[in-house]
Design a protein around this motif. Structure first.
Motif, PDB file in Angstrom:
ATOM      1  N   PRO A 109       0.795  -1.242   0.000  1.00 14.32           N
ATOM      2  CA  PRO A 109       0.000   0.000   0.000  1.00 14.32           C
ATOM      3  C   PRO A 109       0.821   1.283   0.000  1.00 14.32           C
ATOM      4  CG  PRO A 109      -1.010  -1.604   1.442  1.00 14.32           C
ATOM      5  CD  PRO A 109       0.280  -2.214   0.993  1.00 14.32           C
ATOM      6  N   PHE A 110       1.794   1.421   0.900  1.00 14.23           N
ATOM      7  CA  PHE A 110       2.578   2.653   0.920  1.00 14.23           C
ATOM      8  C   PHE A 110       3.397   2.798  -0.357  1.00 14.23           C
ATOM      9  CE2 PHE A 110       6.668   4.780   1.830  1.00 14.23           C
ATOM     10  CZ  PHE A 110       6.191   6.059   2.035  1.00 14.23           C
ATOM     11  N   GLY A 111       3.956   1.701  -0.829  1.00 14.94           N
ATOM     12  CA  GLY A 111       4.722   1.746  -2.068  1.00 14.94           C
ATOM     13  C   GLY A 111       3.885   2.223  -3.237  1.00 14.94           C
ATOM     14  N   ARG A 112       2.619   1.809  -3.273  1.00 13.50           N
ATOM     15  CA  ARG A 112       1.743   2.232  -4.369  1.00 13.50           C
ATOM     16  C   ARG A 112       1.438   3.724  -4.284  1.00 13.50           C
ATOM     17  NH1 ARG A 112      -0.502  -3.013  -3.446  1.00 13.50           N
ATOM     18  NH2 ARG A 112      -2.117  -2.221  -2.048  1.00 13.50           N
ATOM     19  N   VAL A 113       1.253   4.238  -3.053  1.00 11.95           N
ATOM     20  CA  VAL A 113       1.026   5.678  -2.886  1.00 11.95           C
ATOM     21  C   VAL A 113       2.262   6.448  -3.348  1.00 11.95           C
ATOM     22  CG1 VAL A 113       0.661   7.509  -1.180  1.00 11.95           C
ATOM     23  CG2 VAL A 113      -0.637   5.397  -1.016  1.00 11.95           C
ATOM     24  N   PHE A 114       3.436   5.988  -2.954  1.00 13.99           N
ATOM     25  CA  PHE A 114       4.685   6.646  -3.314  1.00 13.99           C
ATOM     26  C   PHE A 114       4.888   6.618  -4.831  1.00 13.99           C
ATOM     27  CE2 PHE A 114       9.297   6.963  -3.797  1.00 13.99           C
ATOM     28  CZ  PHE A 114       9.608   7.990  -2.912  1.00 13.99           C
ATOM     29  N   LEU A 115       4.636   5.473  -5.460  1.00 16.76           N
ATOM     30  CA  LEU A 115       4.804   5.363  -6.909  1.00 16.76           C
ATOM     31  C   LEU A 115       3.788   6.221  -7.657  1.00 16.76           C
ATOM     32  CD1 LEU A 115       5.598   1.612  -7.662  1.00 16.76           C
ATOM     33  CD2 LEU A 115       7.110   3.580  -7.878  1.00 16.76           C
TER      34      LEU A 115
ATOM     35  N   LEU B 267       4.402  13.242 -10.841  1.00 18.62           N
ATOM     36  CA  LEU B 267       5.495  14.184 -11.068  1.00 18.62           C
ATOM     37  C   LEU B 267       6.094  14.005 -12.452  1.00 18.62           C
ATOM     38  CD1 LEU B 267       7.386  14.139  -7.640  1.00 18.62           C
ATOM     39  CD2 LEU B 267       5.958  15.959  -8.572  1.00 18.62           C
ATOM     40  N   LEU B 268       6.350  12.762 -12.843  1.00 12.22           N
ATOM     41  CA  LEU B 268       6.954  12.506 -14.154  1.00 12.22           C
ATOM     42  C   LEU B 268       6.025  12.914 -15.290  1.00 12.22           C
ATOM     43  CD1 LEU B 268       8.680   9.050 -13.599  1.00 12.22           C
ATOM     44  CD2 LEU B 268       9.788  11.264 -13.887  1.00 12.22           C
ATOM     45  N   ALA B 269       4.717  12.763 -15.054  1.00 13.50           N
ATOM     46  CA  ALA B 269       3.751  13.065 -16.117  1.00 13.50           C
ATOM     47  C   ALA B 269       3.542  14.557 -16.298  1.00 13.50           C
ATOM     48  CB  ALA B 269       2.417  12.379 -15.808  1.00 13.50           C
ATOM     49  N   ASN B 270       3.707  15.330 -15.226  1.00 13.13           N
ATOM     50  CA  ASN B 270       3.314  16.735 -15.274  1.00 13.13           C
ATOM     51  C   ASN B 270       4.438  17.736 -15.059  1.00 13.13           C
ATOM     52  OD1 ASN B 270       0.412  16.147 -15.552  1.00 13.13           O
ATOM     53  ND2 ASN B 270       0.550  15.408 -13.455  1.00 13.13           N
TER      54      ASN B 270
ATOM     55  N   LEU C 134       5.099  -2.564 -12.262  1.00 13.01           N
ATOM     56  CA  LEU C 134       4.146  -1.584 -12.783  1.00 13.01           C
ATOM     57  C   LEU C 134       3.249  -2.178 -13.859  1.00 13.01           C
ATOM     58  CD1 LEU C 134       6.483   1.538 -12.987  1.00 13.01           C
ATOM     59  CD2 LEU C 134       4.493   1.284 -11.489  1.00 13.01           C
ATOM     60  N   SER C 135       3.830  -3.026 -14.696  1.00 14.99           N
ATOM     61  CA  SER C 135       3.054  -3.632 -15.780  1.00 14.99           C
ATOM     62  C   SER C 135       1.985  -4.581 -15.246  1.00 14.99           C
ATOM     63  CB  SER C 135       3.976  -4.372 -16.749  1.00 14.99           C
ATOM     64  OG  SER C 135       4.538  -5.513 -16.134  1.00 14.99           O
ATOM     65  N   GLU C 136       2.203  -5.127 -14.053  1.00 16.94           N
ATOM     66  CA  GLU C 136       1.247  -6.064 -13.460  1.00 16.94           C
ATOM     67  C   GLU C 136       0.231  -5.369 -12.576  1.00 16.94           C
ATOM     68  OE1 GLU C 136       3.660  -8.807 -11.364  1.00 16.94           O
ATOM     69  OE2 GLU C 136       4.616  -9.644 -13.162  1.00 16.94           O
ATOM     70  N   SER C 137       0.382  -4.063 -12.402  1.00 22.36           N
ATOM     71  CA  SER C 137      -0.517  -3.331 -11.517  1.00 22.36           C
ATOM     72  C   SER C 137      -1.347  -2.341 -12.330  1.00 22.36           C
ATOM     73  CB  SER C 137       0.288  -2.576 -10.446  1.00 22.36           C
ATOM     74  OG  SER C 137       0.971  -1.475 -11.029  1.00 22.36           O
ATOM     75  N   SER C 138      -2.217  -1.649 -11.608  1.00 26.01           N
ATOM     76  CA  SER C 138      -3.051  -0.629 -12.259  1.00 26.01           C
ATOM     77  C   SER C 138      -2.489   0.768 -12.027  1.00 26.01           C
ATOM     78  CB  SER C 138      -4.481  -0.714 -11.710  1.00 26.01           C
ATOM     79  OG  SER C 138      -4.481  -0.531 -10.299  1.00 26.01           O
TER      80      SER C 138
ATOM     81  N   LYS D 126      -0.942   4.270 -12.488  1.00 26.26           N
ATOM     82  CA  LYS D 126      -0.801   5.226 -13.587  1.00 26.26           C
ATOM     83  C   LYS D 126       0.605   5.824 -13.498  1.00 26.26           C
ATOM     84  CE  LYS D 126      -5.721   6.401 -13.813  1.00 26.26           C
ATOM     85  NZ  LYS D 126      -6.726   7.487 -13.703  1.00 26.26           N
ATOM     86  N   PHE D 127       1.503   5.233 -14.227  1.00 23.65           N
ATOM     87  CA  PHE D 127       2.909   5.621 -14.149  1.00 23.65           C
ATOM     88  C   PHE D 127       3.474   5.640 -15.561  1.00 23.65           C
ATOM     89  CE2 PHE D 127       7.388   5.382 -13.414  1.00 23.65           C
ATOM     90  CZ  PHE D 127       7.610   5.899 -12.148  1.00 23.65           C
ATOM     91  N   PRO D 128       4.039   6.769 -15.984  1.00 22.52           N
ATOM     92  CA  PRO D 128       4.591   6.832 -17.349  1.00 22.52           C
ATOM     93  C   PRO D 128       5.878   6.023 -17.441  1.00 22.52           C
ATOM     94  CG  PRO D 128       5.054   8.871 -16.167  1.00 22.52           C
ATOM     95  CD  PRO D 128       4.193   8.041 -15.250  1.00 22.52           C
TER      96      PRO D 128
END
Length: 241
Positions: A130-136, A142-145, A175-179, A181-183
């Protein structure tokens, strides 16, 4: 002939009961108080009865660790919901929220983030927690915007490159196995290096503060923490010089 009294039935316990008692023992008395015998005594059962749910104390502590990690993520998510849709503001809020939670939940923090791990595999898996997903998710915004300033690859120490490439590969797979939203296309070696540096400084500061290990006494360590965040923001191009 006197009839013997029927023996009373042992209390019925659930997984939730076990984790509730284990959590209370940890928070109130410290990690050394968390034993299967102590948990069983609090619940009025024998220690072997707990093996129906957990193979070992280590198995139970790992479940507690995940529970605490989820609590932290829930706190941070609730705070982010009150903020504007700005990646930088939300990222700094996560950093401050992480510090605040660690200082008010020192024993939970110790179990989640400062207990001996199982090496690199566990560290990588934590990005699926959970915390890792919030951090990612924050890093992805940030990377997207933002035009993030990352170290050029030629300044990355050659001795670190294999480790960074491995981390980058594992992170992309997660990331590919999760949902999330990460560029992923922006996750180059420079970004990977920057992520590791940010986490090392954030975690290092919080750990020093939680355990009182600053080399000098500080009347207001929050000032130093905010200065560190500002420095990270300027380094990454999130704040003006």
């Amino acid at each position: 002939m006197q009839q013997s009294r029927p023996r009373g039935r042992a209390p019925v316990v659930t997984d939730t009961d076990i984790r509730r008692v284990a959590s209370a023992l940890l928070v109130e008395r410290g990690p050394e108080a968390v034993t299967l015998r102590a948990i069983a005594r609090e619940l009025g059962v024998t220690a072997p009865a707990l093996y129906r749910y957990y193979d070992s104390l280590e198995d139970l502590l790992e479940r507690l660790r995940l529970d605490f990690c989820a609590d932290l993520a829930e706190d941070l998510t609730a705070e982010l919901a009150t903020l504007p849709d700005d990646g930088a503001a939300q990222f700094f809020a996560i950093c401050r929220g992480f510090r605040r939670w660690a200082l008010t939940h020192t024993r939970e923090f110790t179990l989640v983030f400062a207990s001996p791990g199982a090496g690199q595999a566990r560290a990588l898996r934590r990005f699926d927690e959970p915390f890792g997903r919030v951090f990612l998710a924050a890093a992805g915004r940030l990377l997207a915007n933002y035009d993030i300033v990352t170290p050029p690859t030629d300044v990355i120490p050659p001795e670190l490159r294999d480790d960074l490439v491995h981390f980058q590969t594992e992170l992309l797979a997660a990331l590919s196995e999760s949902s999330q939203k990460f560029p992923a296309e922006k996750l180059d070696l420079g970004v990977t290096y920057l992520m590791i540096q940010i986490w090392a400084r954030l975690y290092g500061h919080v750990t020093l503060e939680v355990f009182g290990n600053y080399p000098i006494p500080l009347d207001n360590p929050e000032i130093l923490f905010d200065a560190m965040l500002a420095d990270l923001g300027r380094t990454a191009g999130l704040l003006a010089e």
